[in-house]
Design a protein around this motif. Structure first.
Motif, PDB file in Angstrom:
ATOM      1  N   GLY A 152       0.769  -1.235   0.117  1.00  0.00           N
ATOM      2  CA  GLY A 152      -0.028  -0.154   0.180  1.00  0.00           C
ATOM      3  C   GLY A 152       0.853   1.416   0.180  1.00  0.00           C
ATOM      4  N   GLU A 153       1.867   1.284   0.924  1.00  0.00           N
ATOM      5  CA  GLU A 153       2.805   2.456   0.627  1.00  0.00           C
ATOM      6  C   GLU A 153       3.547   2.526  -0.538  1.00  0.00           C
ATOM      7  N   TYR A 154       4.010   1.499  -1.098  1.00  0.00           N
ATOM      8  CA  TYR A 154       4.732   1.484  -2.524  1.00  0.00           C
ATOM      9  C   TYR A 154       3.759   2.041  -3.510  1.00  0.00           C
ATOM     10  N   LYS A 155       2.463   1.423  -3.365  1.00  0.00           N
ATOM     11  CA  LYS A 155       1.771   1.805  -4.755  1.00  0.00           C
ATOM     12  C   LYS A 155       0.958   3.079  -4.419  1.00  0.00           C
ATOM     13  N   PHE A 156       0.785   3.637  -3.013  1.00  0.00           N
ATOM     14  CA  PHE A 156      -0.371   4.757  -2.717  1.00  0.00           C
ATOM     15  C   PHE A 156       0.525   5.751  -2.054  1.00  0.00           C
ATOM     16  N   GLY A 157       1.556   5.190  -1.248  1.00  0.00           N
ATOM     17  CA  GLY A 157       1.895   6.364  -0.142  1.00  0.00           C
ATOM     18  C   GLY A 157       3.282   6.877  -0.349  1.00  0.00           C
ATOM     19  N   ALA A 158       4.009   7.045   0.928  1.00  0.00           N
ATOM     20  CA  ALA A 158       5.412   7.729   0.888  1.00  0.00           C
ATOM     21  C   ALA A 158       6.539   6.867  -0.122  1.00  0.00           C
ATOM     22  N   ALA A 159       6.502   5.597  -0.267  1.00  0.00           N
ATOM     23  CA  ALA A 159       7.416   4.936  -0.957  1.00  0.00           C
ATOM     24  C   ALA A 159       7.347   4.569  -2.240  1.00  0.00           C
ATOM     25  N   LYS A 160       6.322   5.213  -2.839  1.00  0.00           N
ATOM     26  CA  LYS A 160       6.047   5.038  -4.253  1.00  0.00           C
ATOM     27  C   LYS A 160       7.168   5.413  -5.299  1.00  0.00           C
ATOM     28  N   VAL A 161       8.192   6.400  -5.016  1.00  0.00           N
ATOM     29  CA  VAL A 161       9.412   6.895  -5.820  1.00  0.00           C
ATOM     30  C   VAL A 161      10.419   5.816  -5.539  1.00  0.00           C
ATOM     31  N   PHE A 162      10.535   4.762  -4.701  1.00  0.00           N
ATOM     32  CA  PHE A 162      11.507   3.693  -4.711  1.00  0.00           C
ATOM     33  C   PHE A 162      11.199   2.259  -5.289  1.00  0.00           C
ATOM     34  N   LYS A 163      12.193   1.647  -5.598  1.00  0.00           N
ATOM     35  CA  LYS A 163      12.017   0.322  -5.935  1.00  0.00           C
ATOM     36  C   LYS A 163      12.094  -0.749  -4.972  1.00  0.00           C
ATOM     37  N   HIS A 164      13.251  -0.203  -3.816  1.00  0.00           N
ATOM     38  CA  HIS A 164      13.554  -1.271  -2.975  1.00  0.00           C
ATOM     39  C   HIS A 164      13.095  -0.755  -1.582  1.00  0.00           C
ATOM     40  N   VAL A 165      12.176  -1.561  -1.077  1.00  0.00           N
ATOM     41  CA  VAL A 165      11.402  -0.715   0.317  1.00  0.00           C
ATOM     42  C   VAL A 165      11.022  -1.694   1.294  1.00  0.00           C
ATOM     43  N   VAL A 166      11.116  -1.586   2.428  1.00  0.00           N
ATOM     44  CA  VAL A 166      10.707  -2.441   3.553  1.00  0.00           C
ATOM     45  C   VAL A 166       9.799  -1.623   4.306  1.00  0.00           C
ATOM     46  N   GLY A 167       8.520  -2.242   4.661  1.00  0.00           N
ATOM     47  CA  GLY A 167       7.502  -1.510   5.597  1.00  0.00           C
ATOM     48  C   GLY A 167       7.563  -2.261   6.790  1.00  0.00           C
ATOM     49  N   ILE A 168       7.428  -1.317   7.967  1.00  0.00           N
ATOM     50  CA  ILE A 168       7.590  -1.914   9.278  1.00  0.00           C
ATOM     51  C   ILE A 168       6.488  -1.427   9.962  1.00  0.00           C
ATOM     52  N   THR A 169       5.579  -2.287  10.742  1.00  0.00           N
ATOM     53  CA  THR A 169       4.430  -1.591  11.337  1.00  0.00           C
ATOM     54  C   THR A 169       4.826  -1.894  12.866  1.00  0.00           C
ATOM     55  N   ILE A 170       4.950  -1.078  13.599  1.00  0.00           N
ATOM     56  CA  ILE A 170       5.152  -0.867  14.912  1.00  0.00           C
ATOM     57  C   ILE A 170       4.077  -0.798  15.859  1.00  0.00           C
ATOM     58  N   GLY A 171       3.317  -1.678  16.637  1.00  0.00           N
ATOM     59  CA  GLY A 171       2.253  -1.352  17.228  1.00  0.00           C
ATOM     60  C   GLY A 171       2.306  -2.628  18.502  1.00  0.00           C
ATOM     61  N   THR A 172       1.126  -3.162  18.481  1.00  0.00           N
ATOM     62  CA  THR A 172       0.963  -4.390  19.442  1.00  0.00           C
ATOM     63  C   THR A 172       2.067  -5.454  19.247  1.00  0.00           C
ATOM     64  N   GLY A 173       2.378  -5.527  17.964  1.00  0.00           N
ATOM     65  CA  GLY A 173       3.564  -6.324  17.433  1.00  0.00           C
ATOM     66  C   GLY A 173       4.330  -5.496  16.457  1.00  0.00           C
ATOM     67  N   VAL A 174       5.203  -6.521  15.875  1.00  0.00           N
ATOM     68  CA  VAL A 174       5.968  -5.717  14.623  1.00  0.00           C
ATOM     69  C   VAL A 174       5.788  -6.682  13.542  1.00  0.00           C
ATOM     70  N   GLY A 175       5.612  -5.963  12.205  1.00  0.00           N
ATOM     71  CA  GLY A 175       5.276  -6.955  11.101  1.00  0.00           C
ATOM     72  C   GLY A 175       6.261  -6.006   9.993  1.00  0.00           C
ATOM     73  N   THR A 176       6.707  -6.790   9.141  1.00  0.00           N
ATOM     74  CA  THR A 176       7.401  -6.119   8.062  1.00  0.00           C
ATOM     75  C   THR A 176       6.883  -6.762   6.695  1.00  0.00           C
ATOM     76  N   GLY A 177       6.999  -6.159   5.765  1.00  0.00           N
ATOM     77  CA  GLY A 177       6.655  -6.512   4.264  1.00  0.00           C
ATOM     78  C   GLY A 177       7.765  -5.796   3.457  1.00  0.00           C
ATOM     79  N   ILE A 178       8.017  -6.608   2.314  1.00  0.00           N
ATOM     80  CA  ILE A 178       9.303  -6.334   1.571  1.00  0.00           C
ATOM     81  C   ILE A 178       8.793  -6.104  -0.005  1.00  0.00           C
ATOM     82  N   ILE A 179       9.496  -4.962  -0.515  1.00  0.00           N
ATOM     83  CA  ILE A 179       9.122  -4.726  -1.789  1.00  0.00           C
ATOM     84  C   ILE A 179      10.445  -4.764  -2.532  1.00  0.00           C
ATOM     85  N   VAL A 180      10.863  -5.754  -3.564  1.00  0.00           N
ATOM     86  CA  VAL A 180      11.997  -5.693  -4.138  1.00  0.00           C
ATOM     87  C   VAL A 180      11.819  -5.490  -5.643  1.00  0.00           C
ATOM     88  N   ASN A 181      12.705  -4.696  -6.261  1.00  0.00           N
ATOM     89  CA  ASN A 181      12.451  -4.089  -7.770  1.00  0.00           C
ATOM     90  C   ASN A 181      11.134  -4.002  -8.177  1.00  0.00           C
TER      91      ASN A 181
END
Length: 290
Positions: free
Chosen positions: A117-146
């Motif tokens: 969502g961040e890569y397609k519509f948010g802050a990360a859409k100008v980058f090709k290699h991105v990691v999203g980290i959600t920090i709240g009750t737990g920790v989650g990560t999502g990976i965008i490569v190329n």
């Protein structure tokens, strides 16, 4: 590729709430939520999800994208487990919903949906290699490569939450668990105190930032992304953990990587629903063919 006029229904299924919205021309509309009947049987929960989707039939959506915490067999559309919903183990969710609505259904992990969502519509859409980290009750990560979502087998890629760190793991030190265990208070309460320059609250977030910096360095060694996007409720306290986090990242062994890293703070509402809707476009190609 999606047609601009195509209507997609996105869902974010969590242990306490189920949220949904329709994506039209890149914009999210009619976001709604219901309580998750997390203690009910699998059949009751499936019917609840289907009934909720049924409230959107007037939008004539062409496909459904769904983000769910836990491991997902995306190829067969099976939810393998969902920790906060005991009965949701080996759920053939895609087959159930496709048979009910006659629409294609795409499933993925909710942290992956956040990153997408961040890569397609948010802050990360100008980058090709991105990691999203959600920090709240737990920790989650999502990976965008190329420019594509990387899930690994059963959506298990990027599970840094379970990586051993100090005497526990990264989830303990980089989520609300850290504040509750070490300071006996929720991060929201400490954030309010930090706004008043309370010394204990400021110290708590400084320590948290150091631990988050360690997590980010681990990610840099594995993936060397151009950008990391922080999401989740604790991101709002970023001004109070920023300095200690950046100071730790600065000790990374390869400064040509760390000095060029962009740390972004999510400003997108309902990012996981955006990403769930984007699964429909993303899965037009094999997500792991990269």
């Amino acid at each position: 590729m999606l047609k601009p006029s195509q209507v997609i229904l996105g869902l974010d299924i969590g242990g306490t709430t189920i949220k949904a919205g329709v994506m039209i021309n890149g914009k999210l509309h009619n976001v709604r939520s219901i309580d998750t009947p997390f203690l009910e049987s699998q059949e009751v929960i499936l019917d609840t999800i289907a009934d909720f989707i049924g409230t959107y039939l007037d939008f004539d959506f062409s496909a459904i994208g769904i983000g769910i915490p836990g491991l997902i067999d995306t190829e067969n559309g099976i939810v393998l487990n969902l920790g906060n919903i005991p009965s949701f183990t080996k759920v053939f969710l895609r087959d159930f919903l496709q048979s009910r609505f006659g629409k294609p259904v795409y499933l993925n992990n909710d942290a992956n949906c956040f990153a997408l969502g961040e890569y397609k519509f948010g802050a990360a859409k100008v980058f090709k290699h991105v990691v999203g980290i959600t920090i709240g009750t737990g920790v989650g990560t999502g990976i965008i490569v190329n420019g594509h979502l990387y899930c690994g087998f059963n959506c298990a890629a990027g599970e840094w939450c379970s990586v051993p760190y100090l005497d526990k793991d990264f989830e303990f030190y980089c989520s609300s668990k850290f504040f509750l265990s070490n300071y006996g208070r929720k991060p929201k309460s400490l954030y309010k105190k930090a706004l008043e320059d309370d010394p204990e609250a400021l110290r708590a977030f400084s320590e948290f930032g150091h631990h988050l910096g360690e997590l980010i360095k681990n990610i840099l060694y594995a993936l060397a992304p151009e950008a990391i996007v922080l999401g989740g409720s604790i991101r709002k306290a970023y001004p109070f953990f920023k300095d200690s986090m950046l100071a730790n990242i600065a000790t990374f062994k390869y400064p040509s990587v760390s000095s060029n890293l962009k740390i972004l703070i999510s400003a997108l509402d309902e990012t996981a629903i955006h990403g769930a809707a984007a699964l429909v476009d993303e899965f037009a190609v094999s997500v792991d063919s990269i």
